[in-house]
Design a protein around this motif. Structure first.
Motif, PDB file in Angstrom:
ATOM      1  N   LYS A  94      34.226   6.229  43.781  1.00 18.49           N
ATOM      2  CA  LYS A  94      34.221   5.041  42.860  1.00 18.49           C
ATOM      3  C   LYS A  94      34.027   5.304  41.417  1.00 18.49           C
ATOM      4  CE  LYS A  94      35.033   0.488  43.004  1.00 18.49           C
ATOM      5  NZ  LYS A  94      36.056  -0.007  43.395  1.00 18.49           N
ATOM      6  N   PHE A  95      33.010   6.265  41.246  1.00 19.86           N
ATOM      7  CA  PHE A  95      32.656   6.346  39.688  1.00 19.86           C
ATOM      8  C   PHE A  95      33.043   7.712  39.140  1.00 19.86           C
ATOM      9  CE2 PHE A  95      29.825   3.406  41.772  1.00 19.86           C
ATOM     10  CZ  PHE A  95      30.138   2.204  40.846  1.00 19.86           C
ATOM     11  N   ASP A  96      34.145   8.391  39.947  1.00 21.46           N
ATOM     12  CA  ASP A  96      34.756   9.569  39.266  1.00 21.46           C
ATOM     13  C   ASP A  96      33.582  10.636  39.154  1.00 21.46           C
ATOM     14  OD1 ASP A  96      36.548  11.239  38.485  1.00 21.46           O
ATOM     15  OD2 ASP A  96      36.672  10.699  36.530  1.00 21.46           O
ATOM     16  N   THR A  97      32.829  10.889  40.035  1.00 25.18           N
ATOM     17  CA  THR A  97      31.646  11.795  39.841  1.00 25.18           C
ATOM     18  C   THR A  97      31.759  12.929  40.902  1.00 25.18           C
ATOM     19  OG1 THR A  97      29.888  10.726  41.472  1.00 25.18           O
ATOM     20  CG2 THR A  97      30.152   9.908  39.225  1.00 25.18           C
ATOM     21  N   LEU A  98      30.965  14.072  41.052  1.00 27.50           N
ATOM     22  CA  LEU A  98      31.038  14.808  42.023  1.00 27.50           C
ATOM     23  C   LEU A  98      29.741  15.116  42.868  1.00 27.50           C
ATOM     24  CD1 LEU A  98      32.617  17.975  40.220  1.00 27.50           C
ATOM     25  CD2 LEU A  98      33.661  16.538  42.021  1.00 27.50           C
ATOM     26  N   VAL A  99      29.493  15.170  44.063  1.00 23.80           N
ATOM     27  CA  VAL A  99      28.473  15.216  44.873  1.00 23.80           C
ATOM     28  C   VAL A  99      27.910  16.572  44.825  1.00 23.80           C
ATOM     29  CG1 VAL A  99      27.484  14.831  47.137  1.00 23.80           C
ATOM     30  CG2 VAL A  99      29.114  13.205  46.502  1.00 23.80           C
ATOM     31  N   LEU A 100      26.712  16.702  44.605  1.00 26.86           N
ATOM     32  CA  LEU A 100      25.957  18.165  44.718  1.00 26.86           C
ATOM     33  C   LEU A 100      25.559  18.148  45.904  1.00 26.86           C
ATOM     34  CD1 LEU A 100      24.870  18.823  41.123  1.00 26.86           C
ATOM     35  CD2 LEU A 100      26.464  19.872  42.093  1.00 26.86           C
ATOM     36  N   ASN A 101      25.675  19.299  46.707  1.00 24.80           N
ATOM     37  CA  ASN A 101      25.044  19.550  48.162  1.00 24.80           C
ATOM     38  C   ASN A 101      23.847  20.065  47.907  1.00 24.80           C
ATOM     39  OD1 ASN A 101      24.577  21.908  50.327  1.00 24.80           O
ATOM     40  ND2 ASN A 101      25.906  20.330  51.238  1.00 24.80           N
ATOM     41  N   THR A 102      22.672  19.779  48.649  1.00 25.69           N
ATOM     42  CA  THR A 102      21.252  20.327  48.672  1.00 25.69           C
ATOM     43  C   THR A 102      20.808  21.213  49.846  1.00 25.69           C
ATOM     44  OG1 THR A 102      20.593  18.147  49.894  1.00 25.69           O
ATOM     45  CG2 THR A 102      20.837  18.196  47.551  1.00 25.69           C
ATOM     46  N   THR A 103      21.712  21.638  50.619  1.00 26.49           N
ATOM     47  CA  THR A 103      21.555  22.535  51.629  1.00 26.49           C
ATOM     48  C   THR A 103      21.016  23.966  51.022  1.00 26.49           C
ATOM     49  OG1 THR A 103      23.076  21.612  53.048  1.00 26.49           O
ATOM     50  CG2 THR A 103      22.386  23.629  53.947  1.00 26.49           C
ATOM     51  N   ASN A 104      19.735  24.395  51.727  1.00 25.97           N
ATOM     52  CA  ASN A 104      19.247  25.878  51.447  1.00 25.97           C
ATOM     53  C   ASN A 104      20.055  27.001  52.248  1.00 25.97           C
ATOM     54  OD1 ASN A 104      17.265  26.115  53.422  1.00 25.97           O
ATOM     55  ND2 ASN A 104      16.560  24.450  52.314  1.00 25.97           N
ATOM     56  N   LYS A 105      19.646  28.088  52.065  1.00 19.56           N
ATOM     57  CA  LYS A 105      20.107  29.232  52.650  1.00 19.56           C
ATOM     58  C   LYS A 105      19.574  29.264  54.284  1.00 19.56           C
ATOM     59  CE  LYS A 105      21.228  34.112  51.965  1.00 19.56           C
ATOM     60  NZ  LYS A 105      21.344  35.318  51.030  1.00 19.56           N
ATOM     61  N   SER A 106      18.356  28.841  54.156  1.00 18.48           N
ATOM     62  CA  SER A 106      17.742  28.861  55.404  1.00 18.48           C
ATOM     63  C   SER A 106      18.426  27.906  56.400  1.00 18.48           C
ATOM     64  CB  SER A 106      15.971  28.637  55.599  1.00 18.48           C
ATOM     65  OG  SER A 106      15.463  29.563  54.562  1.00 18.48           O
ATOM     66  N   GLU A 107      18.579  26.834  56.019  1.00 16.72           N
ATOM     67  CA  GLU A 107      19.109  25.890  56.783  1.00 16.72           C
ATOM     68  C   GLU A 107      20.531  26.054  57.247  1.00 16.72           C
ATOM     69  OE1 GLU A 107      16.797  21.957  54.898  1.00 16.72           O
ATOM     70  OE2 GLU A 107      18.996  22.648  54.273  1.00 16.72           O
TER      71      GLU A 107
ATOM     72  N   LEU B 248      21.885  25.337  46.197  1.00 12.28           N
ATOM     73  CA  LEU B 248      20.828  25.977  46.851  1.00 12.28           C
ATOM     74  C   LEU B 248      21.143  26.916  48.026  1.00 12.28           C
ATOM     75  CD1 LEU B 248      18.178  23.258  46.709  1.00 12.28           C
ATOM     76  CD2 LEU B 248      18.503  24.783  45.059  1.00 12.28           C
ATOM     77  N   GLY B 249      22.603  26.918  48.144  1.00 10.92           N
ATOM     78  CA  GLY B 249      22.809  27.849  49.595  1.00 10.92           C
ATOM     79  C   GLY B 249      22.763  29.137  49.470  1.00 10.92           C
ATOM     80  N   ASP B 250      22.118  29.643  48.287  1.00 10.09           N
ATOM     81  CA  ASP B 250      21.928  31.178  48.366  1.00 10.09           C
ATOM     82  C   ASP B 250      20.513  31.273  48.135  1.00 10.09           C
ATOM     83  OD1 ASP B 250      22.510  33.739  49.128  1.00 10.09           O
ATOM     84  OD2 ASP B 250      23.307  34.356  47.177  1.00 10.09           O
ATOM     85  N   LEU B 251      19.704  30.222  48.287  1.00  5.70           N
ATOM     86  CA  LEU B 251      18.004  30.404  48.138  1.00  5.70           C
ATOM     87  C   LEU B 251      17.509  30.174  49.453  1.00  5.70           C
ATOM     88  CD1 LEU B 251      17.102  28.645  44.746  1.00  5.70           C
ATOM     89  CD2 LEU B 251      16.991  30.949  45.246  1.00  5.70           C
ATOM     90  N   TYR B 252      16.608  31.119  49.947  1.00  8.97           N
ATOM     91  CA  TYR B 252      15.962  30.612  51.040  1.00  8.97           C
ATOM     92  C   TYR B 252      15.223  29.353  50.858  1.00  8.97           C
ATOM     93  CZ  TYR B 252      17.831  35.068  53.159  1.00  8.97           C
ATOM     94  OH  TYR B 252      18.642  35.892  53.789  1.00  8.97           O
TER      95      TYR B 252
END
Length: 548
Positions: free
Chosen positions: A397-410, A429-433
């Motif tokens: 709706k507002f022409d933005t991007l969602v930033l994912n918050t999953t970490n490497k451990s998960e 954070l996908g490459d941070l434990y």
């Protein structure tokens, strides 16, 4: 002679803008009396390129752009990294410019990374005439009477042959290495140590000129440096920033007056600092180079979303970040108040969109099928997917991007919901434990509380059922991350891992099984900002397997 190190942040494929930036730098360096101007590996095209090198006329476009750069620096010699095509083969190359024209082209002999070898040809190509038996070609130039050996990228690995690459078989006065170093934990410190040792071993000064910037999941840290013949660092460029530095060099006297610098020392704090700066650059360039300005982040009151929000604010500005709280019947009061405190601390907009009505409606809709069956992971995942729907709706709706918050451990353990909390344009954070996420949070709070201590100190929980904690289904993160690091980064066997980490064999076997059976989820994750040498979605390219 005067040498200009030009560390730029190129945009992949944007040859025109990259050329303009380089032309300005060459003109500036020339006006300061530069005799030699250096740009990093693939600086004109940007990197990584993938199959863009084979796109019709792309390499020709790069080569044509050299004319403007050469014209801007007629009075000096300029080295520019770019891809070239020769007999339908692509090469990672360096062009030498002088007198307003292209004088010579040097090709990288040994593409090193898996991704690079899929694109560029190397020493086995017929183009390398005279490189018998895999022998490295010698690229030597002379500038103001200084014999300089030019080495492209990781060809510096072949240290046993560098010594004899000067003119007439003599040792060169200076080695110049043009690079595009992908950032990974400790690489800044390790590179400094390696180049220092090499300069001392060869008794030859070395200059390293790199590129910086982010390209989706890849971050280039820059890494420009200079070392004298004793291996002492005489210059260290900025990391994660563009830079233009002038160095004086004399074949007999070495480098002129430059403040002596000690080698970077690796530490827990420097690791967190570099990781943070790499993620900030990745987010800033992902948005800026793709024409987006605003980010949407789901705020859960947990450590992961807090760290991502802080990174987004640093990268884009508080006015360009919106936090969305999406509480359910299982959300604690602390999760809401902590999210509000975080948003106030960061100065970002924060809105609350409860999923309770949507969740109740979903359960009612599914009642004829679910019946009286017990509450399971299916009901848990409904909540996560509803949150994903809301985040994507707000972003659209507002022409933005969602930033994912999953970490490497998960991600390693499959502790996430496809099409729910795995949504996003970029996994920051996908490459941070998980334990490394806390270290980055400490760095963010180094000068005062940015992330509330209540967030840092609370027990991790997805809050998808009453009283839920991550520790209900996972080992404590300090233990889990040690095991995951051994299995992933060091590729240990289960038996070796158990012995090395001092963890029960049954626990290691269970972690290893979860790592393997959740590969299918990682194949559907957004691009992960690479911070290590073993990013799960790029370096550890495993097939989707259940049994092994």
């Amino acid at each position: 002679m005067k040498i200009a190190l030009c560390q730029i942040n190129p945009t992949v494929g944007d040859v025109s803008n990259n050329r303009d930036k380089m032309t300005e730098m060459v003109a500036a360096a020339s006006s300061k009396g530069a005799d030699l101007v250096l740009f990093g590996e693939l600086s004109l095209s940007g990197a990584p390129l993938g199959d863009l090198v084979f796109h019709p006329d792309f390499c020709d476009k790069c080569f044509s752009a050299l004319a403007d750069i050469a014209e801007a620096g007629k009075e000096c010699v300029t080295l520019v990294g770019l891809p070239v095509m020769a007999q339908d083969e692509a090469f990672n190359a360096v062009a030498m410019l002088g007198g307003g024209e292209v004088k010579e082209v040097f090709m990288k002999a040994m593409p090193s990374s898996r991704q690079e070898r899929m694109v560029f040809s190397g020493i086995d190509s017929p183009e390398f005439e005279g490189a018998d038996d895999g022998e490295m070609p010698a690229y030597t130039i002379s500038v103001d009477g200084v014999d300089i050996l030019v080495v492209v990228g990781d060809d510096m690995r072949f240290t046993d042959t560098l010594e004899c690459f000067g003119r007439n078989g003599e040792k060169p006065d200076l080695i110049v290495n043009l690079t595009a170093k992908r950032f990974a934990h400790q690489i800044i410190e390790e590179d400094a140590e390696n180049y220092s040792s090499l300069a001392a071993a060869l008794s030859t000064p070395i200059i390293v000129c790199g590129i910086t910037g982010g390209c989706v999941d890849t971050v280039f840290h820059g890494g420009s440096m200079a070392f004298d013949a004793e291996g002492r660092m005489v210059f260290k460029g900025k990391n994660f920033e563009e830079d233009l530095v002038m160095l004086d060099f004399d074949a007999r006297e070495g480098f002129g007056r430059v403040p002596r610098q000690s080698l970077p020392v690796s530490s827990k704090s420097s690791k967190a600092r570099h990781a943070y700066k790499a993620m900030v650059m990745a987010v800033r360039d992902y948005f800026g180079k793709n024409g987006f300005k605003r980010a949407t982040i789901g705020l859960s009151g947990g450590i992961d979303s807090a760290v991502v929000a802080a990174i987004a604010v640093d990268a884009l500005g508080a006015q360009c970040v919106r936090g969305v709280m999406m509480p359910s019947r299982f959300s604690s009061e602390g999760s809401i108040t902590d999210s509000i405190r975080l948003a106030a601390s960061l100065g970002i907009e924060c809105v609350e969109l409860s999923i309770e009505k949507m969740f109740s409606a979903s359960l009612e809709t599914l009642a004829p099928l679910f019946g009286e069956s017990p509450f399971t992971v299916a009901e848990e995942n409904i909540q996560s997917r509803l949150r994903g729907v809301l985040l994507m709706a707000v972003a659209n709706k507002f022409d933005t991007l969602v930033l994912n918050t999953t970490n490497k451990s998960e991600s390693a353990m499959g502790y996430g919901t496809l099409y729910g909390d795995t949504n996003g344009a970029l996994s920051v954070l996908g490459d941070l434990y998980k334990t490394e996420v806390y270290e980055v949070a400490e760095y963010i709070n180094r000068n005062g509380e940015v992330i509330p201590e209540t967030i840092i100190n609370k027990a991790p929980s997805a809050e998808l059922r009453e009283g839920q904690r991550d520790s209900d289904s996972l080992p404590p993160y300090d233990k889990l991350d040690v095991v995951l690091y051994a299995l992933i980064e060091e590729n240990m066997s289960v038996m070796d891992c158990a012995a090395e980490c001092g963890v029960a064999i049954d626990t290691v076997m269970w972690v290893d099984r979860m790592l393997k059976i959740n590969e299918y989820k990682r194949h559907q994750l957004p691009p992960v900002v690479s911070l290590s040498r073993m990013t799960l979605t790029k370096d550890r390219t495993m097939p989707v397997i259940v049994k092994y």
